[in-house]
Design a protein around this motif. Structure first.
Motif, PDB file in Angstrom:
ATOM      1  N   THR A 100       0.846  -1.200   0.000  1.00 52.07           N
ATOM      2  CA  THR A 100       0.000   0.000   0.000  1.00 52.07           C
ATOM      3  C   THR A 100       0.869   1.234   0.000  1.00 52.07           C
ATOM      4  OG1 THR A 100      -0.100   0.047   2.407  1.00 52.07           O
ATOM      5  CG2 THR A 100      -1.839  -1.182   1.265  1.00 52.07           C
ATOM      6  N   ARG A 101       0.238   2.347  -0.339  1.00 54.29           N
ATOM      7  CA  ARG A 101       0.948   3.613  -0.294  1.00 54.29           C
ATOM      8  C   ARG A 101       1.222   3.990   1.159  1.00 54.29           C
ATOM      9  NH1 ARG A 101      -1.209   9.423  -2.717  1.00 54.29           N
ATOM     10  NH2 ARG A 101       0.747  10.570  -2.341  1.00 54.29           N
ATOM     11  N   ASN A 102       2.355   4.568   1.412  1.00 52.04           N
ATOM     12  CA  ASN A 102       2.789   4.950   2.764  1.00 52.04           C
ATOM     13  C   ASN A 102       2.840   3.746   3.708  1.00 52.04           C
ATOM     14  OD1 ASN A 102       2.986   7.689   2.075  1.00 52.04           O
ATOM     15  ND2 ASN A 102       0.828   8.051   2.589  1.00 52.04           N
ATOM     16  N   SER A 103       3.135   2.572   3.170  1.00 52.53           N
ATOM     17  CA  SER A 103       3.186   1.384   4.016  1.00 52.53           C
ATOM     18  C   SER A 103       4.405   1.381   4.920  1.00 52.53           C
ATOM     19  CB  SER A 103       3.180   0.127   3.144  1.00 52.53           C
ATOM     20  OG  SER A 103       4.315   0.131   2.270  1.00 52.53           O
ATOM     21  N   ILE A 104       5.419   2.153   4.590  1.00 53.86           N
ATOM     22  CA  ILE A 104       6.631   2.198   5.409  1.00 53.86           C
ATOM     23  C   ILE A 104       6.567   3.329   6.423  1.00 53.86           C
ATOM     24  CG2 ILE A 104       9.124   2.640   5.330  1.00 53.86           C
ATOM     25  CD1 ILE A 104       9.315   1.130   2.795  1.00 53.86           C
ATOM     26  N   ARG A 105       5.885   4.412   6.077  1.00 56.06           N
ATOM     27  CA  ARG A 105       5.982   5.636   6.872  1.00 56.06           C
ATOM     28  C   ARG A 105       5.624   5.407   8.330  1.00 56.06           C
ATOM     29  NH1 ARG A 105       2.509   9.038   8.869  1.00 56.06           N
ATOM     30  NH2 ARG A 105       0.771   8.048   7.793  1.00 56.06           N
ATOM     31  N   ARG A 106       4.461   4.805   8.616  1.00 54.28           N
ATOM     32  CA  ARG A 106       4.039   4.666   9.999  1.00 54.28           C
ATOM     33  C   ARG A 106       4.957   3.730  10.770  1.00 54.28           C
ATOM     34  NH1 ARG A 106      -2.162   3.591  10.951  1.00 54.28           N
ATOM     35  NH2 ARG A 106      -2.127   5.717  10.154  1.00 54.28           N
ATOM     36  N   ARG A 107       5.328   2.617  10.165  1.00 51.23           N
ATOM     37  CA  ARG A 107       6.182   1.665  10.867  1.00 51.23           C
ATOM     38  C   ARG A 107       7.603   2.210  11.060  1.00 51.23           C
ATOM     39  NH1 ARG A 107       5.203  -3.569   7.301  1.00 51.23           N
ATOM     40  NH2 ARG A 107       5.084  -1.963   5.685  1.00 51.23           N
ATOM     41  N   PHE A 108       8.128   2.879  10.046  1.00 48.16           N
ATOM     42  CA  PHE A 108       9.456   3.470  10.189  1.00 48.16           C
ATOM     43  C   PHE A 108       9.438   4.579  11.239  1.00 48.16           C
ATOM     44  CE2 PHE A 108      12.831   6.424   9.184  1.00 48.16           C
ATOM     45  CZ  PHE A 108      13.912   5.590   8.922  1.00 48.16           C
ATOM     46  N   SER A 109       8.372   5.373  11.256  1.00 48.82           N
ATOM     47  CA  SER A 109       8.264   6.445  12.250  1.00 48.82           C
ATOM     48  C   SER A 109       8.215   5.875  13.658  1.00 48.82           C
ATOM     49  CB  SER A 109       7.033   7.303  11.977  1.00 48.82           C
ATOM     50  OG  SER A 109       7.115   7.925  10.706  1.00 48.82           O
ATOM     51  N   ASN A 110       7.488   4.766  13.854  1.00 48.52           N
ATOM     52  CA  ASN A 110       7.453   4.129  15.161  1.00 48.52           C
ATOM     53  C   ASN A 110       8.847   3.663  15.590  1.00 48.52           C
ATOM     54  OD1 ASN A 110       4.752   4.498  15.580  1.00 48.52           O
ATOM     55  ND2 ASN A 110       4.147   2.461  14.869  1.00 48.52           N
ATOM     56  N   SER A 111       9.563   3.052  14.647  1.00 46.28           N
ATOM     57  CA  SER A 111      10.914   2.584  14.968  1.00 46.28           C
ATOM     58  C   SER A 111      11.825   3.750  15.337  1.00 46.28           C
ATOM     59  CB  SER A 111      11.496   1.826  13.769  1.00 46.28           C
ATOM     60  OG  SER A 111      10.719   0.690  13.464  1.00 46.28           O
ATOM     61  N   LEU A 112      11.747   4.838  14.570  1.00 41.66           N
ATOM     62  CA  LEU A 112      12.581   6.002  14.851  1.00 41.66           C
ATOM     63  C   LEU A 112      12.214   6.629  16.189  1.00 41.66           C
ATOM     64  CD1 LEU A 112      14.766   7.935  13.792  1.00 41.66           C
ATOM     65  CD2 LEU A 112      12.946   9.246  12.677  1.00 41.66           C
ATOM     66  N   LEU A 113      10.906   6.690  16.479  1.00 41.04           N
ATOM     67  CA  LEU A 113      10.441   7.291  17.731  1.00 41.04           C
ATOM     68  C   LEU A 113      10.983   6.530  18.933  1.00 41.04           C
ATOM     69  CD1 LEU A 113       8.481   9.132  19.406  1.00 41.04           C
ATOM     70  CD2 LEU A 113       6.760   7.367  19.026  1.00 41.04           C
ATOM     71  N   TRP A 114      10.806   5.212  18.939  1.00 38.77           N
ATOM     72  CA  TRP A 114      11.197   4.429  20.109  1.00 38.77           C
ATOM     73  C   TRP A 114      12.694   4.172  20.153  1.00 38.77           C
ATOM     74  CZ3 TRP A 114       8.006   4.730  23.771  1.00 38.77           C
ATOM     75  CH2 TRP A 114       6.652   4.858  23.511  1.00 38.77           C
ATOM     76  N   TYR A 115      13.353   4.223  19.026  1.00 38.87           N
ATOM     77  CA  TYR A 115      14.809   4.133  19.055  1.00 38.87           C
ATOM     78  C   TYR A 115      15.397   5.364  19.762  1.00 38.87           C
ATOM     79  CZ  TYR A 115      19.651   4.425  17.480  1.00 38.87           C
ATOM     80  OH  TYR A 115      21.018   4.549  17.438  1.00 38.87           O
ATOM     81  N   GLY A 116      14.866   6.547  19.422  1.00 42.42           N
ATOM     82  CA  GLY A 116      15.322   7.753  20.099  1.00 42.42           C
ATOM     83  C   GLY A 116      15.035   7.712  21.590  1.00 42.42           C
ATOM     84  N   SER A 117      13.850   7.172  21.966  1.00 40.42           N
ATOM     85  CA  SER A 117      13.520   7.063  23.383  1.00 40.42           C
ATOM     86  C   SER A 117      14.455   6.096  24.095  1.00 40.42           C
ATOM     87  CB  SER A 117      12.063   6.603  23.542  1.00 40.42           C
ATOM     88  OG  SER A 117      11.177   7.554  23.001  1.00 40.42           O
TER      89      SER A 117
END
Length: 817
Positions: A100-117
């Motif tokens: 699907t379109r934007n299939s990476i955006r949400r999952r990649f954003s979650n990974s980036l968010l919690w990696y920073g945390s």
């Protein structure tokens, strides 16, 4: 996909197929066998991958790639959507078909968010352990003793540092606040936790308490603290928070020098470009606080606002009786050294010239800007999120109050603020900061000094005020410039997301600055030595002794900061000046009337209609009649003294020329101030420009357009000065009259603090009839010597401060390592 089966260890195993984005920007499919003993997240981390969800991830990202994106997003405006869109386009070009379109955006954003945390949690874990050890050493009296380096930890008096391998991770996991109920793993929205193709339930997280939101991540030097880390007992040195914020200011052993006016110097300023728009429902995004936040809690700001408003309302009735007396007679507010009339002029001048202080719209923006407190090394100490339409004083007071809460009771502070004189006046007038006001030296920042009256600059300018050295107080302006790239993205972000990104940017700038503090000290030392050498050469060329220069400077300060005479006299003087101006206008109108009458009686061009000339002549005559009527009304209102003054001005060429020169010089100052603020006005239109080049071109053209008019005024003023000097030589001036100083065209637009544009030599009535001309007024060598003497004094102060900062940095490093 996943497959369930029972294993021999009585665990219910699952087989997951996880897509992995590698550091080479490829996609690989990984098969995992997951159970309670071997969770998916732990297995992926062991492989150097970070999952997008804790239980049933469908995407994992290489840790190196996440670190690269994290590093990139502090050097540019963070935009995960654009990054993921570019990644999807790149992968599509390499033959990877996405569902699907934007299939990476949400999952990649979650990974980036919690990696920073997770990275922040690890840093706080280490910092908490180090601080626990430091607290023990301070309690044992090891840190700060002379034999620290010789005996140190080997003496057995301190606690032996435990290695990382000796720490029980499971026991300390919740103790250090890194568990599900800790300050890092906060509750987030449903969209941020799960992805579209993951049907597993999201694990519940306990809501953390309000006290954890506001609590400082690092405890203070063993002192007892309240729920927000504020000290309840006197400190022996600055808090660990401040020591980490700036080692040069707060990292030394000796925190107070009784021979120094200000132990540390800080600057204040507000920025109204860092706004946030209102959303439709008015709700805030899920809470997410940076573990090393520099923002003062909202409740502390509200508390200061209520205190300030209550104090002003309570004192308003008590000051009503003195209003009439203050309206007639000038004086000082408390122990201030600048008269009220000068401070009033400063307030009016700044309100008219500095457009940055115009009210921000609260109709469209819920957060209107930021106010910052920085040390002199451009390192952020605290920030406040502003929500009002303008720059309120309680923001600055809240920042200053928080600073002193983290300082020992003996430390003194120099505060540089673009309207520092007004803040000082309010503190004295309304008794703000009464417990620490005697430890504060107020000043005005160098860039904004030209917006103040000369008498105010004498007292508050950091180049004239003792103790500030060569500090310019413009660190906030440099900080605003460093974070201007965040303006577009934060304009539409959530409340907590905006503060988190700003905290992340501050942390990045801190780390970057920390590695350059040594080079900063070396660079400032070289600049100081160069200024000192030049100033000493000027001082020697003046040929005046040091005692004479200091005595004349004290006399100049005393003379130029005297209260103005009673305002009844000023009203008469103003009325006389208005009458003279009206008489000049009447004379010009009569000349125009004569020219139009001659045109009607004589020949005129074919394209000129005689009816138009008659109409214009009629209008001119009406204006002459109106001006004459106003002159008669004002003449009748004059007393005997004002009539005598008017007669003296009307018959004295010297008095008339001097009055015109004084008005013209005031006009030149106003035009120069407006020109200085040109760049700030154009900066507000930054988003309308195509690129930086267009901004610079447009700015240059606007500034250049103002120069001819200012130069024309300067030439007219110099011409009047020459005429006044001629009258003085011919003895047609008043006794003891001094010729005003011409304005030099070279450097006119720099508005330096020592330029002649600020001096009203020969233009002030108080100079008439004095017994002899003082050296600071009439001797050019003495005036040049005073400037050089002040510059040498500031260079000497800077040398002492730089030497102390070098020692502080070394002592801080010895303790840290």
């Amino acid at each position: 996909m996943c497959v369930y089966f029972e294993s021999k260890s009585q665990c219910r195993d699952q087989i997951f197929f996880v897509a992995n984005i590698t550091y080479d920007l490829d996609i690989e499919k990984i098969e995992l066998t997951v159970c309670v003993c071997k969770p998916a997240a732990l297995q992926l981390l062991n492989r150097g991958l970070f999952p997008c969800a804790p239980r049933a991830p469908s995407l994992a990202v290489d840790l190196r790639l996440l670190e690269f994106v994290k590093t990139l997003f502090v050097r540019m405006a963070p935009n995960a959507t654009a990054w993921c869109d570019a990644l999807e386009s790149f992968l599509h070009g390499r033959g990877y078909k996405l569902e699907t379109r934007n299939s990476i955006r949400r999952r990649f954003s979650n990974s980036l968010l919690w990696y920073g945390s997770l990275v922040n949690a690890a840093k706080i874990h280490v910092a908490s352990y180090l601080e626990e050890t430091r607290t023990g050493l301070i309690a044992e009296g090891i840190i700060g003793t002379e034999d620290f380096e010789e005996e140190g930890l080997e003496s057995g008096r301190g606690t032996r540092p435990v290695t990382v391998e000796e720490i029980d991770d499971e026991e300390d996991y919740h103790e250090q606040g890194l568990g599900a109920d800790g300050p890092i793993l906060e509750e987030i929205g449903e969209d941020e936790w799960t992805e579209e193709e993951d049907n597993n339930e999201r694990p519940s997280l306990d809501e953390r308490s309000e006290s954890d939101d506001d609590r400082s991540p690092v405890e203070d030097d063993g002192q007892s603290t309240d729920e927000r880390g504020s000290p309840n007992v006197p400190r022996s040195r600055p808090s660990e928070y401040l020591r980490q914020r700036c080692p040069l200011c707060f990292g030394g052993k000796d925190c107070h020098d009784p021979d120094t006016v200000a132990d540390v110097i800080a600057c204040l300023d507000a920025c109204f470009t860092q706004k946030r728009r209102k959303n439709k429902d008015g709700r805030r995004d899920p809470s997410r606080t940076h573990p090393e936040t520099v923002f003062i809690p909202e409740e502390d700001v509200i508390s200061m606002r209520d205190f300030v408003e209550g104090r002003r309302e309570g004192a308003k009735d008590g000051r009503q009786q003195g209003t009439r007396r203050e309206a007639e007679e000038d004086g000082y507010e408390g122990n201030l050294k600048v008269p009220n009339s000068i401070l009033n002029d400063c307030g009016e001048s700044f309100g008219a010239a500095d457009e940055k202080r115009e009210a921000a719209s609260t109709q469209f923006f819920v957060d209107t800007g930021l106010m910052a407190l920085l040390c002199r090394h451009d390192r952020v100490l605290w920030l406040i999120n502003m929500t009002t339409a303008g720059e309120r004083q309680y923001y600055a007071l809240a920042l200053i109050k928080r600073l002193f809460e983290h300082l020992p009771p003996t430390m003194t502070v120099g505060i540089l603020y673009d309207i520092g004189c007004q803040l000082h006046r309010s503190c004295v007038k309304w008794d703000f900061l009464s417990d620490v006001r005697d430890r504060i030296t107020f000043g005005i920042s160098v860039f904004h000094a030209y917006g103040h009256q000369w008498a105010c600059q004498i007292i508050y300018h950091p180049r004239k005020c003792v103790g500030f050295g060569l500090t310019d107080g413009e660190g906030c302006e440099r900080f605003w410039s460093a974070i201007k790239k965040l303006i577009p993205v934060l304009r539409v972000s959530g409340y907590h997301q905006r503060l988190y990104i700003l905290d992340t940017q501050v942390k990045f700038l801190d780390d970057k600055s920390l590695h350059g503090l040594g080079a900063w000290l070396f660079r400032r030392w070289l600049q100081c030595e160069k200024k000192k050498t030049d100033a000493i050469a000027k001082l020697k060329s003046s040929g005046t002794s040091d005692d004479v220069l200091r005595r004349e400077w004290a006399a100049q300060v005393s003379e130029q900061t005297r209260p103005a005479p009673r305002r009844t006299k000023n009203k008469g003087k103003i009325a006389v000046e208005q009458i003279l101006a009206l008489q000049k206008s009447e004379s010009e109108l009569k000349e125009a009337e004569a020219a139009l009458e001659a045109q009607l009686l004589g020949e005129y061009d074919i394209d000129v209609d005689s009816g138009d000339v008659a109409v214009e002549l009629s209008l001119i005559r009406k204006k002459i009649q109106a001006v004459s009527t106003r002159i008669q009304v004002k003449m009748r209102a004059l007393g005997a003294t004002e009539r005598s003054n008017l007669q003296r001005l009307a018959t004295s060429d010297y008095a008339r020329l001097r009055m015109n020169a004084q008005a013209l010089k005031k006009r030149i100052r106003d035009r120069l101030r407006q020109r200085k603020f040109e760049l700030e006005r154009l900066e507000r239109a930054y988003r309308h420009t195509v690129n930086e080049k267009n901004l610079r071109t447009h700015t240059a053209s606007q500034v250049k357009r103002r120069e001819p008019g200012i130069l024309s005024l300067a030439r007219a003023y110099n011409k009047l000065c020459d005429e006044l000097a001629t009258l003085i030589r011919r003895r047609k001036a008043l006794p003891g009259a001094v010729a005003p100083t011409r304005i030099a065209k070279d450097g006119l637009f720099k508005l330096d603090v020592d330029d002649d544009i600020w001096q009203d030599v020969g233009l002030d009535d108080s100079e008439d009839g004095r017994d002899g001309i003082p050296l600071w007024l009439g001797d050019d060598k003495v005036r040049d010597g005073i400037r050089a003497r002040l510059e040498v004094d500031r260079c000497l102060e800077e040398e002492i401060r730089l030497s102390k900062e070098r020692c502080s940095m070394q002592e801080w490093m010895i303790e840290e390592w």
